[in-house]
Write a protein that holds these residues in place. Structure first.
Motif, PDB file in Angstrom:
ATOM      1  N   SER A  47       3.846  26.594  -7.869  1.00  0.00           N
ATOM      2  CA  SER A  47       5.122  26.959  -8.494  1.00  0.00           C
ATOM      3  C   SER A  47       5.022  28.264  -9.276  1.00  0.00           C
ATOM      4  O   SER A  47       5.975  29.048  -9.319  1.00  0.00           O
ATOM      5  CB  SER A  47       5.588  25.832  -9.423  1.00  0.00           C
ATOM      6  N   THR A  48       3.872  28.528  -9.876  1.00  0.00           N
ATOM      7  CA  THR A  48       3.720  29.752 -10.668  1.00  0.00           C
ATOM      8  C   THR A  48       3.795  30.990  -9.783  1.00  0.00           C
ATOM      9  O   THR A  48       4.440  31.985 -10.123  1.00  0.00           O
ATOM     10  CB  THR A  48       2.380  29.728 -11.423  1.00  0.00           C
ATOM     11  N   LYS A  49       3.136  30.943  -8.630  1.00  0.00           N
ATOM     12  CA  LYS A  49       3.137  32.088  -7.709  1.00  0.00           C
ATOM     13  C   LYS A  49       4.558  32.389  -7.215  1.00  0.00           C
ATOM     14  O   LYS A  49       4.964  33.554  -7.148  1.00  0.00           O
ATOM     15  CB  LYS A  49       2.209  31.803  -6.528  1.00  0.00           C
ATOM     16  N   ALA A  83       9.987  23.439 -11.312  1.00  0.00           N
ATOM     17  CA  ALA A  83       9.972  22.977 -12.706  1.00  0.00           C
ATOM     18  C   ALA A  83       9.014  21.817 -12.971  1.00  0.00           C
ATOM     19  O   ALA A  83       8.768  21.480 -14.132  1.00  0.00           O
ATOM     20  CB  ALA A  83      11.391  22.560 -13.105  1.00  0.00           C
ATOM     21  N   GLN A  84       8.454  21.221 -11.921  1.00  0.00           N
ATOM     22  CA  GLN A  84       7.582  20.054 -12.119  1.00  0.00           C
ATOM     23  C   GLN A  84       6.391  20.411 -13.005  1.00  0.00           C
ATOM     24  O   GLN A  84       5.564  21.248 -12.657  1.00  0.00           O
ATOM     25  CB  GLN A  84       7.066  19.537 -10.774  1.00  0.00           C
ATOM     26  N   LYS A  85       6.309  19.750 -14.167  1.00  0.00           N
ATOM     27  CA  LYS A  85       5.181  19.910 -15.096  1.00  0.00           C
ATOM     28  C   LYS A  85       4.876  21.383 -15.377  1.00  0.00           C
ATOM     29  O   LYS A  85       3.723  21.793 -15.469  1.00  0.00           O
ATOM     30  CB  LYS A  85       3.939  19.212 -14.542  1.00  0.00           C
ATOM     31  N   ASN A  86       5.917  22.185 -15.508  1.00  0.00           N
ATOM     32  CA  ASN A  86       5.751  23.607 -15.769  1.00  0.00           C
ATOM     33  C   ASN A  86       6.847  24.042 -16.742  1.00  0.00           C
ATOM     34  O   ASN A  86       7.967  24.362 -16.335  1.00  0.00           O
ATOM     35  CB  ASN A  86       5.845  24.394 -14.445  1.00  0.00           C
ATOM     36  N   LEU A  87       6.516  24.028 -18.024  1.00  0.00           N
ATOM     37  CA  LEU A  87       7.512  24.330 -19.056  1.00  0.00           C
ATOM     38  C   LEU A  87       8.070  25.739 -18.915  1.00  0.00           C
ATOM     39  O   LEU A  87       9.261  25.974 -19.169  1.00  0.00           O
ATOM     40  CB  LEU A  87       6.893  24.143 -20.442  1.00  0.00           C
ATOM     41  N   ASP A  88       7.228  26.704 -18.529  1.00  0.00           N
ATOM     42  CA  ASP A  88       7.716  28.084 -18.367  1.00  0.00           C
ATOM     43  C   ASP A  88       8.790  28.147 -17.287  1.00  0.00           C
ATOM     44  O   ASP A  88       9.834  28.791 -17.465  1.00  0.00           O
ATOM     45  CB  ASP A  88       6.546  29.008 -18.006  1.00  0.00           C
ATOM     46  N   ALA A 119      19.881  15.176  -8.738  1.00  0.00           N
ATOM     47  CA  ALA A 119      19.450  14.322  -9.850  1.00  0.00           C
ATOM     48  C   ALA A 119      17.961  14.521 -10.135  1.00  0.00           C
ATOM     49  O   ALA A 119      17.537  14.593 -11.301  1.00  0.00           O
ATOM     50  CB  ALA A 119      19.727  12.855  -9.517  1.00  0.00           C
ATOM     51  N   SER A 120      17.173  14.624  -9.070  1.00  0.00           N
ATOM     52  CA  SER A 120      15.739  14.821  -9.234  1.00  0.00           C
ATOM     53  C   SER A 120      15.433  16.143  -9.927  1.00  0.00           C
ATOM     54  O   SER A 120      14.610  16.209 -10.853  1.00  0.00           O
ATOM     55  CB  SER A 120      15.054  14.770  -7.862  1.00  0.00           C
ATOM     56  N   THR A 121      16.103  17.221  -9.498  1.00  0.00           N
ATOM     57  CA  THR A 121      15.873  18.540 -10.091  1.00  0.00           C
ATOM     58  C   THR A 121      16.293  18.566 -11.552  1.00  0.00           C
ATOM     59  O   THR A 121      15.588  19.131 -12.411  1.00  0.00           O
ATOM     60  CB  THR A 121      16.633  19.614  -9.293  1.00  0.00           C
ATOM     61  N   ILE A 122      17.421  17.950 -11.882  1.00  0.00           N
ATOM     62  CA  ILE A 122      17.854  17.881 -13.284  1.00  0.00           C
ATOM     63  C   ILE A 122      16.809  17.121 -14.119  1.00  0.00           C
ATOM     64  O   ILE A 122      16.475  17.517 -15.244  1.00  0.00           O
ATOM     65  CB  ILE A 122      19.243  17.200 -13.398  1.00  0.00           C
ATOM     66  N   GLY A 123      16.278  16.044 -13.557  1.00  0.00           N
ATOM     67  CA  GLY A 123      15.242  15.290 -14.263  1.00  0.00           C
ATOM     68  C   GLY A 123      14.020  16.131 -14.574  1.00  0.00           C
ATOM     69  O   GLY A 123      13.463  16.061 -15.679  1.00  0.00           O
ATOM     70  N   TYR A 124      13.578  16.949 -13.603  1.00  0.00           N
ATOM     71  CA  TYR A 124      12.412  17.816 -13.839  1.00  0.00           C
ATOM     72  C   TYR A 124      12.720  18.890 -14.881  1.00  0.00           C
ATOM     73  O   TYR A 124      11.844  19.274 -15.669  1.00  0.00           O
ATOM     74  CB  TYR A 124      11.986  18.487 -12.533  1.00  0.00           C
ATOM     75  N   LEU A 125      13.950  19.390 -14.890  1.00  0.00           N
ATOM     76  CA  LEU A 125      14.307  20.463 -15.815  1.00  0.00           C
ATOM     77  C   LEU A 125      14.389  19.984 -17.263  1.00  0.00           C
ATOM     78  O   LEU A 125      14.071  20.739 -18.192  1.00  0.00           O
ATOM     79  CB  LEU A 125      15.643  21.084 -15.406  1.00  0.00           C
TER      80      LEU A 125
END
Length: 602
Positions: A47-49, A83-88, A119-125
């Motif tokens: 996700s960072t890349k 956004a999974q486990k990535n606060l930035d 719903a899944s994306t909102i949950g990760y955000l």
């Protein structure tokens, strides 16, 4: 040229850039499909890349556009993977304006598979991000998420909506109130039905737990929704353990400081199921939650104290105090015991033997975590109150265990007030409880508690592996040392066999402390011995070869003689046959001549 190479480098940043170009507004629909799907997959992989390559604004732009239905699922799901486990990335995606568009995708007119991704994306955000929790609530996410909990929706959509709702209200008082007002509690309770899939029950229980923690009003509202009965039913049903644990977490949050809910949970039969989870064969995280929930059920509730004792809760709780168990399990077991015996002489009498008290005393040692010490001291303080037998056992243990860091004055002077243990402040105990209060705290978020337990288990596992590795290396060193000594002894024995007995007697059983000259001599002798052995082997091989050649030569000569004899015999036989033939021919001629003569005479 370098930029072009990077662009087509499928293993690096070039792959991301290539697919960003594919989703540009001017790209063909077929290219957009490939680009969206590739970016979603790449975001899950790194996700960072993907974010550093600048993909986020382009993906959010697709959310706001008239996206073709064939790529809606990928376009809506890609920001969630980022956004999974990535606060930035959570911050970047929200700052790019993704949340309002994602909320729009939750509408009833959206296909279910796209609603699920939204719903899944909102949950990760919003997970562990108060700022994004506020933005999602302000964008109106709560009402459509609650609507997706309806039993008319597919099970996977219900599950993702419940999960997103749990993350949206976790540690957020305002969102808890809004969710309850939108009817979330009733909808979530309906999903607890044992007729629903296990993954739906689990997320419903998790969302209820988050709604009840630190919110007394929601605990009251649950009476109307009757959440206790289905929660207890999940405990008793043949559902997977992880679902039962979430139900127990929700039940603990529901009964906290609520006597009516405690009584109803006990009368529904929750306590015997929880006591059964305390057994040694149960996984630690299940034992932990069972002890935690029992503690909240019996705190300041004499009726439940009696039911728990009758169900056999005391003995397994004492067993969980063992130092072989994780610290968090010990803490919850000690706290549950403390609430079981609080102002209950009957239960105090059941925990008065030295075998029951000694583990609690051991847990007050400063070598244990502070929360474990505190819970153990709390339990001992409750046991000692107006119980001379326990005090006698404590005195005996004190005399025989002087190394235990325990504040006896703290225990003996503790007072009980409404389920709290308060010190009079006349002295400072080793636990730092002077003037402090040990009270019934709000239930800890079960996910956080589980994470801490897993960290404890990982630390313990790493420690065991380190010890095992050190032990193995030590054995290996000892083996190598022994092997080296045996080799030196063998060299000395070879020296004796080669006629070096005098020197061998002098240097018998050499050790590592001998000087370098001796080691050099031994090495030289070993080298000479090896050369001699090699020379002998070569000579032996040469001798064997000569013998073999001689045998082969003799064999060849014998075969030649035999061949010559055969040829000679054959020649002799031919000569005799010729002579015999000549004799026979002469005899025939004589006979013919005689016959001719007789004929002439006649």
């Amino acid at each position: 040229m370098a930029a072009k190479e990077d662009l087509y480098d499928l293993s690096g940043k070039g792959e991301v850039l290539r697919n960003i170009l594919r989703i540009s507004p001017t790209s063909e629909p077929s290219e957009k499909i490939i680009g969206a799907r590739k970016l979603k997959a790449l975001a899950l992989k790194d996700s960072t890349k993907v974010a550093d390559a600048g993909a986020i604004p382009h993906l959010v732009a697709l959310l706001s556009a008239d996206t073709p239905s064939v790529i809606q699922e990928d376009v809506v799901g890609a920001p969630g993977n980022l956004a999974q486990k990535n606060l930035d990335n959570q911050e970047k995606v929200a700052s790019a304006g993704a949340i309002p568009f994602l909320v729009a995708w939750l509408s009833a007119s959206t296909p279910p598979h796209v609603q699920l991704q939204a719903a899944s994306t909102i949950g990760y955000l919003v997970a562990n991000h108060p700022g994004n929790q506020g933005k999602a609530a302000a964008a109106g996410a709560i009402a459509p998420l609650v609507a997706l909990l309806s039993t008319s929706n597919p099970a996977h959509v219900q599950q993702r909506a419940a999960c997103a709702l749990a993350r949206l209200v976790s540690n957020n008082p305002d969102n808890k109130v809004k969710a309850a007002s939108a009817g979330a509690i009733t909808s979530l309770v309906a999903l607890l039905s044992t007729s629903n899939p296990a993954h739906v029950q689990q997320q419903a229980a998790r969302a209820l737990e988050c709604l009840f923690i630190n919110n007394p009003d929601n605990r009251v509202m649950v009476a109307a929704a009757d959440a206790i009965t289905p929660l207890v039913a999940v405990l008793s049903a043949s559902t997977p353990a992880h679902v039962q644990v979430k139900a127990a977490c929700a039940l603990a949050s529901l009964v906290f400081n609520h006597p009516d809910n405690k009584g109803k949970a006990a009368s529904t039969g929750a306590i015997p199921f929880l006591v059964a989870w305390l057994s040694a064969s149960t996984p630690p995280h299940v034992q932990l939650q069972a002890a935690c929930t029992i503690g909240y059920l019996v705190a300041n509730h004499p009726g439940n104290q009696g039911k728990a004792a009758a169900a056999g809760a005391i003995a397994p709780l004492v067993a969980l105090l063992s130092t072989s168990n994780p610290a968090h399990v010990q803490q919850q077991a000690a706290r549950a015991l403390a609430y079981l015996v609080l102002d209950n002489p009957g239960n105090e009498g059941k925990v008065e033997s030295a075998g029951d008290i000694a583990p609690l005393v051991a847990l007050t040692s400063t070598s244990n975590p502070a929360d474990v010490q505190e819970s153990a001291a709390f339990a001992l303080a409750n046991l000692v109150a107006e119980n001379p037998k326990v005090q006698e056992q404590l005195d005996m243990l004190h005399l025989s265990s002087l190394d235990l860091s325990f504040c006896w004055n703290c225990v003996s002077k503790s007072k009980h007030m409404n389920g709290q243990t308060s010190h009079d402040g006349s002295s400072t105990c080793v636990l730092g409880h002077s003037g402090a209060t040990i009270s019934t705290a709000e239930p800890v978020d079960s996910d956080k508690l589980m994470q801490e337990l897993l960290e404890d288990e990982e630390r313990e596992k790493a420690m065991k592996e380190t010890k095992a590795k050190a032990k193995k290396e030590k054995k290996q060193r000892q083996k190598e040392k022994k092997k080296g000594k045996s080799k030196e002894e063998q060299l000395a024995a070879d020296q004796v066999s080669e006629g070096g007995g005098k020197d061998a007697d002098k240097h018998k059983n050499p050790t590592m402390a001998q000087d370098a000259q001796f080691i050099h001599n031994m090495e030289s002798q070993a080298m000479r011995h090896a050369n001699d052995v090699q020379h002998k082997l070569i000579k032996k091989e040469e001798k064997e070869k000569d013998l073999k050649d001689a045998k082969a030569k003799a064999k060849m000569e014998k075969m030649q003689r035999q061949q010559e004899k055969k040829e000679k015999d054959k020649k002799g036989l031919t000569k005799n046959d010729k002579q015999q033939s000549q004799d026979q021919a002469s005899a025939v001629e004589d006979q013919d001549a005689d016959a001719h003569l007789i004929q002439e005479q006649h």
